[in-house]
Design an enzyme around this catalytic site. Structure first.
Site, mmCIF file in Angstrom:
data_model
loop_
_atom_site.group_PDB
_atom_site.id
_atom_site.type_symbol
_atom_site.label_atom_id
_atom_site.label_comp_id
_atom_site.label_asym_id
_atom_site.label_seq_id
_atom_site.Cartn_x
_atom_site.Cartn_y
_atom_site.Cartn_z
ATOM 1 N N LYS A 1 1.010 -4.674 9.412
ATOM 2 C CA LYS A 1 0.458 -4.308 8.106
ATOM 3 C C LYS A 1 -0.944 -4.855 7.935
ATOM 4 O O LYS A 1 -1.225 -6.003 8.269
ATOM 5 C CB LYS A 1 1.346 -4.845 6.977
ATOM 6 C CG LYS A 1 1.014 -4.267 5.618
ATOM 7 C CD LYS A 1 1.447 -2.817 5.527
ATOM 8 C CE LYS A 1 0.763 -2.090 4.378
ATOM 9 N NZ LYS A 1 -0.673 -1.816 4.594
ATOM 10 N N SER B 1 -0.244 2.664 3.686
ATOM 11 C CA SER B 1 -0.360 1.601 2.696
ATOM 12 C C SER B 1 -0.434 2.144 1.276
ATOM 13 O O SER B 1 -1.203 1.662 0.438
ATOM 14 C CB SER B 1 -1.596 0.727 2.983
ATOM 15 O OG SER B 1 -1.525 -0.490 2.283
ATOM 16 N N LYS C 1 2.843 -5.897 0.889
ATOM 17 C CA LYS C 1 3.862 -4.863 1.094
ATOM 18 C C LYS C 1 4.878 -5.239 2.163
ATOM 19 O O LYS C 1 5.925 -4.583 2.269
ATOM 20 C CB LYS C 1 3.188 -3.535 1.452
ATOM 21 C CG LYS C 1 2.315 -2.957 0.336
ATOM 22 C CD LYS C 1 1.754 -1.607 0.742
ATOM 23 C CE LYS C 1 0.924 -0.975 -0.369
ATOM 24 N NZ LYS C 1 -0.450 -1.476 -0.426
ATOM 25 N N SER D 1 -2.904 -5.853 0.641
ATOM 26 C CA SER D 1 -1.744 -5.006 0.929
ATOM 27 C C SER D 1 -0.734 -5.592 1.906
ATOM 28 O O SER D 1 0.328 -4.994 2.108
ATOM 29 C CB SER D 1 -2.210 -3.640 1.454
ATOM 30 O OG SER D 1 -2.653 -2.831 0.391
#
Length: 386
Positions: A230, A119, A62, A59
């Site tokens: 993140k 997320s 992202k 993720s």
């Protein structure tokens, strides 16, 4: 007996010492696959491990998705208050999600929160489709942006990192590069990445219901200097994180990829952050050094110019108060001059050695004087004399 005792002591000392015996675990020998520590303002890389190895990013993909979203906002293509509609494809995303329903509408700002905080894969695809029409077209934008940033070891196949494809990859260095782009170009990201918990309302044909977003970056609670960015994890990627922390004007990006568990990714990120704060000093020249210089054959006699910002990272204990600047401007500058044209530079030196430079650029356009302009100017001067 004394001789035997002495031999035993020597044996113990030799093999207890990491120089002769088994190598001890250090920061650089951590059990993560790859890592990068970067100072954000200058982009200076401080510490690395396997930084260019191509790995599955999960993720933290992202981060690029968010760059494209903020690109669209700042270009005026979309607004934070716009409503985006969830498609069947977006709803079908597995993994981490905020359980958007097909046909459900949420504001761009709410979807950004869903992506950054929780997320949400479904939120990511919803935004991709809203901006580009399809996730496939959005991914093309992601890969183009990656090329522009010099991300040489990156290829995206989706916008959320859920895929297990071997053709979806990036490197710790490339993650640091896109993290730096996001936080320096769009610092408003911290408005969202520092949210610990926040709710939003699902509005569907079934009615309304509250959904709580909980931040996946647990360092926000345990480290007072962390303010983003993140996390990511899949069975293929293992555990990843891009962490941003700031202390005493020093902003650091710590990237961890393929850690064996979620605790390791956070502990290793904290080690890097601690190392950076302990060993780095940052010099930042935020002055614009605004001036104006003479233009030859232009519709203006002078053009306004300024020096771009400059940052320097020192890890050797130098006194940064000793940094000196030298400004050089282009002589005999001829029109036309366009806004952004380089017309000089500011050179920085420390203890007699050059440490870097910053470009001086024009801040306005100056058109070349044509015959009509020159004639009118001469007539005006003539009337002034009379």
């Amino acid at each position: 007996m004394k001789r035997l005792t002495g031999m035993i002591m020597i044996f113990v000392m030799l093999f207890a010492n990491p120089v002769f015996g088994e190598k001890q675990q250090t920061e650089t020998d951590s059990n993560v696959k790859a890592s990068v520590l970067m100072e954000a303002s200058s982009g200076t890389v401080i510490k690395t491990k396997n930084e260019n190895e191509k790995l599955s990013p999960a993720s933290i993909t992202k981060i690029m998705t968010l760059i494209i979203i903020f690109d669209a906002i700042h270009s005026g293509k979309i607004k934070l208050t716009d409503l985006a509609t969830t498609s069947a494809h977006a709803k079908s995303m597995g993994g981490s999600q905020v359980f958007l329903e097909e046909g459900e509408q949420q504001s761009v700002e709410t979807l950004i929160k869903c992506i950054v905080v929780a997320s949400g894969n479904d939120a990511s695809v919803t935004m991709a489709e809203y901006i580009a029409g399809s996730e496939e077209e959005f991914v093309k934008m992601m890969n183009q942006r990656a090329k522009e940033l010099g991300m040489k070891n990156t290829n995206f196949e989706d916008c959320c990192g859920l895929t297990d494809s071997d053709n979806h990859y990036t490197s710790a260095m490339d993650v640091a590069l896109m993290s730096r782009e996001l936080i320096t170009k769009y610092p408003e990201i911290f408005k969202y990445s520092t949210i610990w918990m926040e709710s939003f309302t699902h509005k569907t044909q079934k009615g309304e219901s509250e959904f709580m977003l909980s931040n996946t970056n647990k360092l926000l609670k345990t480290n007072p200097y962390v303010k983003g960015l993140k996390t990511g994890s899949t069975s293929k990627a293992k555990y990843c994180v891009s962490t941003v922390a700031e202390k005493d004007g020093v902003e650091l990006i710590a990237v961890i990829m393929a850690a064996p568990d979620y605790k390791a990714r956070f502990s290793e990120a904290e080690k890097l952050i601690h190392y950076g704060f302990s060993n780095c000093k940052v010099y930042q020249d935020k002055k614009t050094h605004a001036k104006n210089i003479t233009v030859i054959n232009g519709k203006k006699e002078k053009v306004n110019v300024k020096s771009n910002g400059f940052s320097y990272v020192d890890t050797k204990g130098n006194n940064l108060d000793n940094i000196q600047t030298k400004i050089s401007l282009q002589k005999n500058l001829k029109a036309p001059v366009k806004k952004g044209d380089v017309v000089g530079n500011t050179e920085y030196s420390l203890n007699g050695k050059k440490i870097g430079s910053a470009q001086i650029v024009a801040t306005e356009n100056v058109e070349k004087a044509d015959y009509i302009y020159t004639f009118r100017k001469l007539i005006g001067m003539l009337f002034q004399v009379i």
